[in-house]
Scaffold this motif. Structure first.
Motif, PDB file in Angstrom:
ATOM      1  N   PHE A   1       0.827  -1.200   0.000  1.00  0.00           N
ATOM      2  CA  PHE A   1       0.000   0.000   0.000  1.00  0.00           C
ATOM      3  C   PHE A   1       0.869   1.260   0.000  1.00  0.00           C
ATOM      4  CE2 PHE A   1      -1.853   3.427   2.578  1.00  0.00           C
ATOM      5  CZ  PHE A   1      -2.968   3.745   1.806  1.00  0.00           C
ATOM      6  N   PHE A   2       1.851   1.303   0.882  1.00  0.00           N
ATOM      7  CA  PHE A   2       2.723   2.481   0.952  1.00  0.00           C
ATOM      8  C   PHE A   2       3.464   2.688  -0.364  1.00  0.00           C
ATOM      9  CE2 PHE A   2       2.796   1.352   5.642  1.00  0.00           C
ATOM     10  CZ  PHE A   2       1.913   2.363   5.992  1.00  0.00           C
ATOM     11  N   PHE A   3       3.914   1.587  -0.951  1.00  0.00           N
ATOM     12  CA  PHE A   3       4.666   1.664  -2.206  1.00  0.00           C
ATOM     13  C   PHE A   3       3.792   2.219  -3.323  1.00  0.00           C
ATOM     14  CE2 PHE A   3       6.412  -0.671  -6.038  1.00  0.00           C
ATOM     15  CZ  PHE A   3       7.543   0.094  -6.147  1.00  0.00           C
ATOM     16  N   LEU A   4       2.559   1.726  -3.439  1.00  0.00           N
ATOM     17  CA  LEU A   4       1.656   2.193  -4.486  1.00  0.00           C
ATOM     18  C   LEU A   4       1.194   3.625  -4.228  1.00  0.00           C
ATOM     19  CD1 LEU A   4      -0.489  -1.054  -4.967  1.00  0.00           C
ATOM     20  CD2 LEU A   4       1.362  -0.200  -6.431  1.00  0.00           C
ATOM     21  N   GLN A   5       1.008   3.948  -2.964  1.00  0.00           N
ATOM     22  CA  GLN A   5       0.587   5.303  -2.601  1.00  0.00           C
ATOM     23  C   GLN A   5       1.633   6.324  -3.028  1.00  0.00           C
ATOM     24  OE1 GLN A   5      -2.377   5.568  -1.356  1.00  0.00           O
ATOM     25  NE2 GLN A   5      -2.509   7.729  -0.770  1.00  0.00           N
ATOM     26  N   ASP A   6       2.909   5.999  -2.805  1.00  0.00           N
ATOM     27  CA  ASP A   6       3.990   6.933  -3.164  1.00  0.00           C
ATOM     28  C   ASP A   6       4.076   7.176  -4.662  1.00  0.00           C
ATOM     29  OD1 ASP A   6       4.821   7.374  -0.555  1.00  0.00           O
ATOM     30  OD2 ASP A   6       6.252   5.715  -0.570  1.00  0.00           O
ATOM     31  N   GLN A   7       3.635   6.200  -5.446  1.00  0.00           N
ATOM     32  CA  GLN A   7       3.775   6.306  -6.906  1.00  0.00           C
ATOM     33  C   GLN A   7       2.721   7.201  -7.537  1.00  0.00           C
ATOM     34  OE1 GLN A   7       4.580   2.499  -9.001  1.00  0.00           O
ATOM     35  NE2 GLN A   7       4.856   1.640  -6.946  1.00  0.00           N
ATOM     36  N   LYS A   8       1.812   7.707  -6.735  1.00  0.00           N
ATOM     37  CA  LYS A   8       0.761   8.574  -7.287  1.00  0.00           C
ATOM     38  C   LYS A   8       1.306   9.931  -7.684  1.00  0.00           C
ATOM     39  CE  LYS A   8      -3.087   6.349  -4.883  1.00  0.00           C
ATOM     40  NZ  LYS A   8      -4.189   6.507  -3.897  1.00  0.00           N
ATOM     41  N   GLN A   9       2.525  10.215  -7.290  1.00  0.00           N
ATOM     42  CA  GLN A   9       3.161  11.474  -7.675  1.00  0.00           C
ATOM     43  C   GLN A   9       4.638  11.216  -7.944  1.00  0.00           C
ATOM     44  OE1 GLN A   9       2.614  14.100  -4.359  1.00  0.00           O
ATOM     45  NE2 GLN A   9       3.175  12.541  -2.863  1.00  0.00           N
ATOM     46  N   PRO A  10       5.256  12.000  -8.829  1.00  0.00           N
ATOM     47  CA  PRO A  10       6.679  11.793  -9.122  1.00  0.00           C
ATOM     48  C   PRO A  10       7.551  12.055  -7.896  1.00  0.00           C
ATOM     49  CG  PRO A  10       5.642  13.204 -10.768  1.00  0.00           C
ATOM     50  CD  PRO A  10       4.656  13.058  -9.643  1.00  0.00           C
ATOM     51  N   LEU A  11       8.719  11.466  -7.905  1.00  0.00           N
ATOM     52  CA  LEU A  11       9.646  11.620  -6.792  1.00  0.00           C
ATOM     53  C   LEU A  11       9.979  13.089  -6.555  1.00  0.00           C
ATOM     54  CD1 LEU A  11      11.457  10.219  -4.691  1.00  0.00           C
ATOM     55  CD2 LEU A  11      13.240  10.088  -6.445  1.00  0.00           C
TER      56      LEU A  11
END
Length: 697
Positions: free
Chosen positions: A329-339
């Protein structure tokens, strides 16, 4: 000669302390028995979740008898003029339980005294053991002791039973508030009742039958073998960190390894996150393929021999699934926006109160990394400056990610994953993880050029900033790990063969704190001096760990090279020189030259007047010096310090002869000045590499 068995049964002991408690108990017994003059053939300590035990074989039955010399009053005070014992002598004798006639004379350098040599009978070992074991328990390294119920006795966990035996007999005593006996308990579930130990020699064998492997090392080997066998079945390698292996070994009496699996969909998550949660939270051993890629399996150690292992496997799979789902979940959540968007959050996160935000630190890292990249470019290395700046800006972005928020140990690693998903250049992505290398002593170094720039820039920026605000390490306190950072800087520059000057790096790092609003560093000069001194002081710690002698390090530090790679080359040269047969004499001669020059009045000329050389010996030395100067020039240009010192060995014989036959401090002022100039040239030749006079050979 007999066998002694001591066992203390408790509620489950803290697993991370188990080995420490075992070793401390054994060491305390060894020290105390030596002090009591008790001998034994062998000793073995046992530790399991619910017990601490020691078995001593071939122990002596009693202390040896010893003699003690008792000294009484002086002879003059002990006997009167007729030679009869005085009240002083009779009182002394009575105190010893003997007649005055049994007293002897003791001769000392302060006069003669009456005395008596008495034999002291050694105590039986069985009388001494209860106190020895209780003292050993009292001295165990336990951070916090507890009391159980109404008992006033304290221990790390509530004590349930105590065993103290000599062969087949109980040694009656009270230890930790419990009367000793000959009964132990087996596995909590398989053999929970008390069982009688027939003989102290039977301890380990009896417990084996009661489903308790009391030997920690044996238990650990069983775990390792079982884990390997299960991993081999699926053609995988198990990740078995020693700390985790120790902890798991400490959690079980009777280890049974089982393999379980999880859904392959979780493998899209950074494997470091999955491994972290399985190891830290569940104490599982993860499996990888031969290339190091995580496999959808894990191995766990159970403490019971189940009739239906499938239920235990399914239970563990059910427990681990939500933890892996959280990481997903955390991994997919972070991918919602660029680094890069995450860097906005860094503008509100403080790096250090007086040094600004993490975003400001990222900007400083980017500028300093670009400066280092430019230096590397000038030396012929391929590195893209724009990529280096980009890496610097993104270097701390993942600190604002959900994944790092949940798993702080993934800082840098998460950034690398996200950078690749964002199609950042591979050099940029790889560097985000590499910036934290080396993490500890002996750890690997960053491999990529951009990673090297980031690793250096990050450490230098922290080092300079913390020194600037007056929070340099003191004693054992080093909250920002500056000592480790400094050694990391030196290691990178040396092992990556980077001929970069520390002065330039520190100056540039200090400039990084200057903004349009002014500088965050009030005293730049002081900060520079302190940081340089701190970095130079780390050489000693780093090289002594490698086995380099302190005098070798001091010989190089005496000339204060500012380039770590150059420093290392000089160290290696001095080490090689020290092994030469002429090294000792040349070191002594250099000490003598240094002392003579230090005591000379006024400035010593740089040039030698050949016409003033009157002795053949000094002419010979002068010619050798001139030739050496010619020979070492090209060697110094290539930093071939080893060959420089090899060349200077030619000075050994003429220098030794010079001191034997020539008076340096001649009454003729011109001769004296000329000879001092000659010695100055000798000294200057050696100082091109190191101060050889520092060597203690």
């Amino acid at each position: 000669m007999s066998t002694i068995l001591f066992e203390l049964g408790c509620e489950e002991l803290p697993p991370k302390s188990l080995k420490t408690l075992r070793d401390a108990l054994q060491q305390s017994f060894i020290i105390q028995s030596a002090a009591a003059n008790i001998t034994f053939d062998s000793i073995k300590a046992f530790v399991a979740p619910r017990r601490l035990a020691i078995q001593i074989k071939g122990i002596s039955a009693k202390q040896p008898d010893r003699t003690e010399e008792k000294r009484g009053p002086a002879i003059k005070a002990a006997f009167d003029a007729e030679g009869n014992p005085t009240r002083a002598a009779m009182g002394f004798a009575k105190g010893l339980g003997i007649e005055a006639s049994e007293l002897t004379t003791i001769n000392t350098d302060k006069g003669d005294y009456v005395g008596y040599v008495q034999t002291v009978q050694g105590q039986a070992t069985t009388e001494l053991l209860p106190t020895i074991f209780q003292t050993a328990l009292d001295n165990l390294p336990i951070a916090k002791r507890m009391r159980s119920g109404a008992s006033r006795n304290e221990f790390v966990r509530p004590v349930q039973w105590a065993v103290l035996m000599q062969d087949d007999a109980v040694i009656n005593a009270t230890i930790q508030g419990h009367q000793t006996g000959n009964q132990t308990r087996g596995h909590r579930f398989h053999s929970p009742d008390y069982h009688t130990i027939a003989h102290a020699n039977d301890y380990e064998q009896l417990l084996d039958g009661l489903k308790v492997v009391a030997d920690f090392d044996k238990r650990q080997m069983l775990i390792k073998n079982q884990v390997k066998a299960l991993a081999d079945e699926v053609n995988s390698d198990a990740i078995v960190p020693q700390s985790l292996l120790d902890e798991v070994t400490a959690l079980v009496d009777f280890p049974i390894a089982l393999r379980a699996s999880f859904e392959p969909r979780f493998l899209q998550v950074p494997q470091e996150a999955l491994i972290s949660t399985m190891q830290a939270d569940q104490k599982y051993f993860c499996l990888t393929d031969k290339e190091g890629k995580l496999q959808p399996y894990f191995i766990f150690i159970t403490n019971i021999e189940s009739k239906d292992p499938k239920q235990i496997i399914e239970g563990n799979e059910k427990v681990v699934r939500p933890r892996l789902a959280d990481a997903e979940f955390f991994f997919l959540q972070d991918q919602k926006q660029p680094l890069f968007v995450l860097t906005e959050n860094l503008k509100n996160r403080v790096f250090q109160d007086k040094l600004g935000t993490i975003w400001e630190k990222s900007e400083r890292i980017a500028k300093l990394a670009a400066f280092i990249a430019t230096l590397m470019q000038q030396q012929g290395q391929e590195i893209d400056i724009n990529e280096t700046v980009r890496a610097g800006i993104l270097s701390k972005a993942d600190l604002a990610s959900s994944l790092v928020g949940e798993y702080p140990e993934l800082q840098g690693i998460a950034g690398t994953y996200y950078a690749r998903l964002n199609n950042e250049p591979e050099a940029v992505a790889a560097s985000l993880e590499e910036q934290y290398l080396p993490k500890f002593s002996g750890d690997v170094l960053p491999k990529t050029a951009v990673g090297i720039c980031l690793a250096l820039a990050d450490r230098l920026d922290t080092l300079v900033g913390i020194f600037a605000i007056g929070q340099a390490p003191t004693g054992s306190k080093d909250p920002f790990s500056l000592r480790r950072s400094a050694i990391g800087i030196l290691r990178i520059l040396i092992e990556k063969q980077l001929p970069i000057n520390l002065v330039a790096l520190v100056e540039q790092a200090i400039k990084g704190y200057s903004t349009s609003d002014g500088s965050k560093i009030a005293k730049m000069g002081d900060t520079f001096t302190q940081v340089m001194a701190f970095l130079n002081s780390r050489y000693r710690a780093m090289y002594t760990e490698q086995g380099v002698s302190v005098d070798t390090i001091q010989a190089v530090q005496a000339i204060n090279p500012h380039m770590p790679l150059d420093f290392d080359q000089r160290i290696r040269a001095v080490q090689t020189f020290s092994e030469l047969p002429q090294a000792s004499m040349l070191a002594d001669s250099n000490k003598r030259v240094a002392n003579i020059l230090a005591k000379s009045e006024g400035a010593v000329a740089n040039e030698v007047n050949a016409s003033l050389l009157t002795e053949e010996v000094e002419k010979s030395l002068y010619q050798t010096v001139q030739q050496a100067q010619l020979d070492v020039m090209p060697l110094l240009d290539t930093a071939n310090y080893t060959q420089v010192l090899q060349t200077l060995v030619s000075l050994d014989a003429p220098l030794t002869q010079f001191f034997a036959d020539v008076m340096v401090n001649s009454e003729d002022a011109a001769l004296k000045a000329n000879r001092l100039a000659l010695l100055k040239q000798v000294r200057a030749l050696f100082l091109t590499v190191a101060d050889i006079s520092e060597l203690q050979l």
